[in-house]
Design a protein around this motif. Structure first.
Motif, PDB file in Angstrom:
ATOM      1  N   GLU A  83       0.838  -1.204   0.000  1.00 32.79           N
ATOM      2  CA  GLU A  83       0.000   0.000   0.000  1.00 32.79           C
ATOM      3  C   GLU A  83       0.869   1.249   0.000  1.00 32.79           C
ATOM      4  O   GLU A  83       0.659   2.173  -0.780  1.00 32.79           O
ATOM      5  CB  GLU A  83      -0.912   0.003   1.232  1.00 32.79           C
ATOM      6  CG  GLU A  83      -1.705   1.279   1.433  1.00 32.79           C
ATOM      7  CD  GLU A  83      -2.775   1.521   0.377  1.00 32.79           C
ATOM      8  OE1 GLU A  83      -2.992   2.696   0.036  1.00 32.79           O
ATOM      9  OE2 GLU A  83      -3.375   0.555  -0.105  1.00 32.79           O
ATOM     10  N   ALA A 102      -1.000   3.427  -3.892  1.00 34.56           N
ATOM     11  CA  ALA A 102      -1.343   4.836  -4.070  1.00 34.56           C
ATOM     12  C   ALA A 102      -0.788   5.363  -5.395  1.00 34.56           C
ATOM     13  O   ALA A 102      -1.470   6.114  -6.097  1.00 34.56           O
ATOM     14  CB  ALA A 102      -0.823   5.662  -2.905  1.00 34.56           C
ATOM     15  N   LYS A 103       0.429   4.969  -5.714  1.00 30.02           N
ATOM     16  CA  LYS A 103       1.046   5.408  -6.966  1.00 30.02           C
ATOM     17  C   LYS A 103       0.245   4.908  -8.163  1.00 30.02           C
ATOM     18  O   LYS A 103      -0.003   5.659  -9.106  1.00 30.02           O
ATOM     19  CB  LYS A 103       2.489   4.899  -7.034  1.00 30.02           C
ATOM     20  CG  LYS A 103       3.213   5.296  -8.299  1.00 30.02           C
ATOM     21  CD  LYS A 103       4.698   4.938  -8.248  1.00 30.02           C
ATOM     22  CE  LYS A 103       4.913   3.451  -8.230  1.00 30.02           C
ATOM     23  NZ  LYS A 103       6.319   3.063  -8.379  1.00 30.02           N
ATOM     24  N   ARG A 112      -2.989   4.039  -8.201  1.00 29.18           N
ATOM     25  CA  ARG A 112      -4.288   4.711  -8.238  1.00 29.18           C
ATOM     26  C   ARG A 112      -4.153   6.101  -8.864  1.00 29.18           C
ATOM     27  O   ARG A 112      -4.996   6.514  -9.666  1.00 29.18           O
ATOM     28  CB  ARG A 112      -4.894   4.805  -6.841  1.00 29.18           C
ATOM     29  CG  ARG A 112      -5.488   3.495  -6.351  1.00 29.18           C
ATOM     30  CD  ARG A 112      -6.304   3.682  -5.083  1.00 29.18           C
ATOM     31  NE  ARG A 112      -5.489   4.048  -3.949  1.00 29.18           N
ATOM     32  CZ  ARG A 112      -4.972   3.189  -3.075  1.00 29.18           C
ATOM     33  NH1 ARG A 112      -5.196   1.900  -3.222  1.00 29.18           N
ATOM     34  NH2 ARG A 112      -4.259   3.615  -2.063  1.00 29.18           N
ATOM     35  N   GLU A 113      -3.108   6.840  -8.499  1.00 28.37           N
ATOM     36  CA  GLU A 113      -2.882   8.167  -9.065  1.00 28.37           C
ATOM     37  C   GLU A 113      -2.611   8.082 -10.564  1.00 28.37           C
ATOM     38  O   GLU A 113      -3.133   8.874 -11.353  1.00 28.37           O
ATOM     39  CB  GLU A 113      -1.725   8.868  -8.348  1.00 28.37           C
ATOM     40  CG  GLU A 113      -1.371  10.216  -8.932  1.00 28.37           C
ATOM     41  CD  GLU A 113      -2.504  11.239  -8.924  1.00 28.37           C
ATOM     42  OE1 GLU A 113      -2.504  12.132  -9.805  1.00 28.37           O
ATOM     43  OE2 GLU A 113      -3.391  11.159  -8.054  1.00 28.37           O
ATOM     44  N   ASP A 130      -7.958  -4.989  -3.288  1.00 27.99           N
ATOM     45  CA  ASP A 130      -6.574  -4.879  -3.742  1.00 27.99           C
ATOM     46  C   ASP A 130      -5.819  -6.197  -3.563  1.00 27.99           C
ATOM     47  O   ASP A 130      -4.621  -6.275  -3.835  1.00 27.99           O
ATOM     48  CB  ASP A 130      -5.829  -3.771  -2.988  1.00 27.99           C
ATOM     49  CG  ASP A 130      -6.207  -2.385  -3.477  1.00 27.99           C
ATOM     50  OD1 ASP A 130      -6.462  -2.228  -4.686  1.00 27.99           O
ATOM     51  OD2 ASP A 130      -6.240  -1.461  -2.650  1.00 27.99           O
TER      52      ASP A 130
END
Length: 96
Positions: free
Chosen positions: A7, A12-13, A15-16, A72
């Motif tokens: 995570e 996060a990377k 998802r961005e 995820d």
């Protein structure tokens, strides 16, 4: 980018990246640009893209453990969240 297992470092990377790519596709579509997207996209879009879907969905990294979001869970590139975002990107760009 590959989603990876962690995570903190990867989810996060990814998802961005997906959000930016979705905006890009929508902008190009709105301008009437034709889009051809090729390459190694680091995602298995549908179960038909996997030899044994359940095996890929059940993968958990022994060092990291279960991700906070159950969507995820799975082999990077094969998680339900990645597949959902990939579908959204394709739809935003009016791609096959």
């Amino acid at each position: 980018p590959n989603n990876g297992w962690s995570e903190a470092s990867n989810f996060a990377k990814r998802r961005e990246w997906d959000a930016r790519l979705k905006r890009f596709m929508a902008e190009r579509k709105a301008k009437g640009n034709a889009i051809v997207w090729v390459g190694d996209l680091n995602v298995a879009h549908r179960d038909a893209d996997l030899t044994q879907p359940q095996w890929f969905y059940d993968r958990v990294d022994d060092k990291v453990g279960e991700p906070p979001d159950p969507m995820d869970k799975g082999q990077p590139g094969c998680t339900p969240n990645e597949q959902k975002r990939f579908s959204e990107i394709l739809e935003a760009g009016d791609l096959v």
